[in-house]
Design an enzyme around this catalytic site. Structure first.
Site, short mmCIF file in Angstrom:
data_model
loop_
_atom_site.label_atom_id
_atom_site.label_comp_id
_atom_site.label_asym_id
_atom_site.label_seq_id
_atom_site.Cartn_x
_atom_site.Cartn_y
_atom_site.Cartn_z
N LYS A 274 21.40 -15.78 -36.15
CA LYS A 274 20.34 -16.31 -35.30
C LYS A 274 20.38 -17.84 -35.29
O LYS A 274 20.84 -18.44 -36.25
CB LYS A 274 18.97 -15.89 -35.87
CG LYS A 274 18.58 -14.47 -35.63
CD LYS A 274 17.18 -14.21 -36.17
CE LYS A 274 16.79 -12.75 -36.00
NZ LYS A 274 16.71 -12.32 -34.59
N ARG A 348 17.30 -1.23 -35.10
CA ARG A 348 17.46 0.12 -34.54
C ARG A 348 18.41 0.96 -35.38
O ARG A 348 18.30 2.18 -35.41
CB ARG A 348 17.89 0.01 -33.08
CG ARG A 348 19.20 -0.68 -32.88
CD ARG A 348 19.38 -1.16 -31.45
NE ARG A 348 18.58 -2.34 -31.16
CZ ARG A 348 18.50 -2.91 -29.96
NH1 ARG A 348 19.17 -2.39 -28.95
NH2 ARG A 348 17.77 -3.97 -29.76
N1 BES Z 1 13.89 -8.76 -35.91
C1 BES Z 1 14.43 -9.05 -34.62
C2 BES Z 1 13.39 -9.00 -33.50
C3 BES Z 1 12.24 -9.96 -33.54
C4 BES Z 1 12.26 -11.11 -32.77
C5 BES Z 1 11.10 -9.69 -34.28
C6 BES Z 1 11.17 -11.97 -32.79
C7 BES Z 1 10.03 -10.54 -34.30
C8 BES Z 1 10.06 -11.69 -33.53
C9 BES Z 1 15.52 -8.05 -34.29
O1 BES Z 1 16.25 -7.59 -35.36
C10 BES Z 1 16.47 -8.72 -33.37
O2 BES Z 1 17.08 -9.66 -33.79
N2 BES Z 1 16.60 -8.21 -32.16
C11 BES Z 1 17.49 -8.76 -31.19
C12 BES Z 1 18.16 -7.62 -30.48
C13 BES Z 1 19.27 -8.06 -29.55
C14 BES Z 1 20.39 -8.65 -30.35
C15 BES Z 1 19.74 -6.85 -28.77
C16 BES Z 1 16.68 -9.61 -30.23
O3 BES Z 1 15.56 -9.23 -29.88
O4 BES Z 1 17.16 -10.68 -29.86
MN MN Z 2 17.85 -8.85 -35.85
#
Ligand code: BES
Ligand code: MN
Ligand code: ZN
Length: 497
Positions: A274, A348
């Site tokens: 990230k 997921r």
């Molecule tokens: N934990 C994150 C999602 C999240 C984002 C939770 C902001 C709380 C606040 C999750 O694991 C994630 O990183 N999801 C990705 C999925 C994508 C790579 C398909 C996302 O939402 O960017």
């Molecule tokens: Mn994630």
């Protein structure tokens, strides 16, 4: 938290302050159960002060009644526009002001119910919001803010309220307060404090001597039961993954319920790292697990006539020389193979694995809570959780409970065409598709792991689980979203089955 007490008779010593909510045009003092002379004295004071009741108005005067030292009037604006969020803001400001003024014993009079809450629940909800209004997470502060501590809050009864009914509502408020605080504290603890093994260990202690049985599965057990999704996501961290099972079974259960909570104790994104901005926030990526823990605590205390199993996949998602990679193919516990398109779509994988594992408990109802997608936060903001369900009745029930409890949700489509976005060249499916439709695609992914004919609902709590700055009367940090919703749902299942 401050003690909540009903204000039935004159206290031995005058209370430091009476906090009275006032509204534009009309403040219904007649609805407060107070001695007539006290009420008349308050009415005078309000007149003298020139209270107009506009939102944000705060007027304070020496109390004309010997029961209190002073009276503070907090305006709520137009009565018809008073909302749950406005209530939360009001209560938080009341407790902050009382704390700043070094008032240790206060009374609170709230003759207004929020318009966007069901009338028969409004009073109970108001009291539980009051109990939570002084929450703050100061475990890691060497000098917690002493000024904000009120010891006792006396609740002025409303007309028609009996000692019994107010007492019952206060008991409920205290219980909810404890459970929501538990979930918030867990959500606020950083990754170096709460990792899969410390989390699991604390759960063993939390449920010791309760009818909830705790089983902690480590890498060996995960391997044995084929939970390669949880293992894969967790392999980049020195803190090994766990699957914690919290099992409760009544003698003659009316239904079997499984609650799955995403428990990523920190989500750096893995190899698909990230960006720096907001990464620290990902310490709360276990808020789903926290809500399930709190719900299981309630189950342990109440012993409902149900079988309830909490499943918590606990992992830390870090990049390292041993981390899972884009392109890897993982076989989850129901045999479905997943090509890793993006290691940041880890939730997921671990939630799907745990859902498939739930098959062995033969759930009638399966609920999962997960901070799953940033897209859900974009779509619904911090006001509503995303709801996906394979059953209209269950979805409707959760929507209604959302309005009743304040844990509000909005239903989104669970449609097979979104599965097409996750087609993989090499495996049964990929864990991420393109940008468009990524929110319903995440739910479509999970739908592949629903055991048997279970009625299933997925709550994406990415937007609602955490607020960066105080917002709508919620304090900064974890919100404890889902706890009240789950308790409501369990109550419903007892009543209806
Ligand atoms: N934990 C994150 C999602 C999240 C984002 C939770 C902001 C709380 C606040 C999750 O694991 C994630 O990183 N999801 C990705 C999925 C994508 C790579 C398909 C996302 O939402 O960017
Ligand atoms: Mn994630
Ligand atoms: Zn995540």
């Amino acid at each position: 938290m401050a003690d909540l007490l009903p204000f039935w008779s004159a206290p031995d010593e005058p209370l430091d302050c009476l906090y009275l909510a006032t509204a534009e045009g009309y403040t219904p003092l007649g609805e407060l159960l107070l001695p007539d002379d006290t009420r008349a004295a308050i009415a005078h004071a309000i007149d003298d002060l020139g209270v107009r009741g506009g939102e944000g108005e705060v007027l304070v005067t020496a109390s004309p009644s010997p029961l209190f030292r002073r009276i503070a009037c907090f305006g709520i604006g137009k009565r018809a526009e008073f909302s749950l969020y406005a209530l939360r803001r009001l209560l938080r400001r009341v407790l902050e002001q009382a704390g700043r003024n070094r008032e240790y014993q206060i009374a609170v009079a709230l003759p207004f119910a929020p318009h966007d809450v069901e009338p028969d629940e409004a009073r109970a909800l108001t009291l539980s919001e009051l109990a939570l209004a002084d929450y703050r997470f100061d475990r890691f502060r060497s000098h917690p803010d002493e000024a904000t501590k009120v010891d006792g809050v006396s609740i002025v009864p409303l007309c028609g309220e009996s000692e019994e009914s107010l007492g019952t509502m206060l008991d409920r408020a205290r219980r909810l307060d404890n459970l929501v605080r538990l979930a918030r504290d867990l959500g606020n603890r950083p990754g170096n404090d709460l990792n899969p093994s410390t989390f699991a260990r604390e759960l063993v202690a939390l449920f010791a001597q309760t009818p909830v049985r705790v089983t902690v599965m480590g890498p060996k057990e995960l391997e044995k039961d084929g939970l390669r999704g949880i293992l894969g996501v967790g392999q980049g961290s020195v803190h090994e993954p766990r699957l914690v099972r919290l099992e409760y079974r009544a003698k003659k259960p009316r239904a079997a319920v499984v609650l799955v909570g995403k428990g990523v104790t920190f989500d750096a994104g893995g190899i698909s790292l990230k960006p720096v901005a907001d990464m620290a926030l990902m310490k709360h990526d276990m808020a789903g697990a926290a809500a399930v823990v709190a719900a299981m605590r309630a189950v342990a205390e109440d012993g409902p006539p149900l079988k309830v199993v909490g499943l918590l996949p606990l992992v830390e998602n870090l990049p390292s020389g041993n981390a899972f990679r884009p392109g890897d193919i993982l076989t989850l516990c129901n045999g479905v193979t997943v090509e890793v398109e993006d290691t940041d779509a880890e939730g997921r994988i671990v939630v799907g694995d745990a859902m498939a594992y739930a098959a062995r408990f033969h759930p009638d109802v399966l609920i999962d809570l997960a901070t799953l997608t940033g897209a859900c936060k974009v779509a619904l903001g911090v006001e509503l959780a995303g709801l996906f369900a394979n059953d209209d009745a269950l979805a409707g029930q959760i929507e209604r409970l959302g309005m009743r409890t304040g844990d509000r949700v909005w239903r989104l489509p669970l449609l097979p065409q979104y599965r097409d976005l996750l087609r993989s060249e090499w495996a049964d499916l990929k864990n991420a598709g393109g940008r468009w439709g990524s929110l319903p695609a995440s739910a479509a992914f999970l739908s592949r792991f629903v055991p048997g004919n279970a009625r299933w609902a997925h709550l994406d709590i990415a937007g609602v689980a955490y607020v960066v700055k105080g917002h709508n009367g919620l304090p900064a940090g974890a919100t404890g979203f889902g706890v009240r919703l789950l308790l409501g749902l369990l109550d419903d299942l007892v009543a209806r089955q």
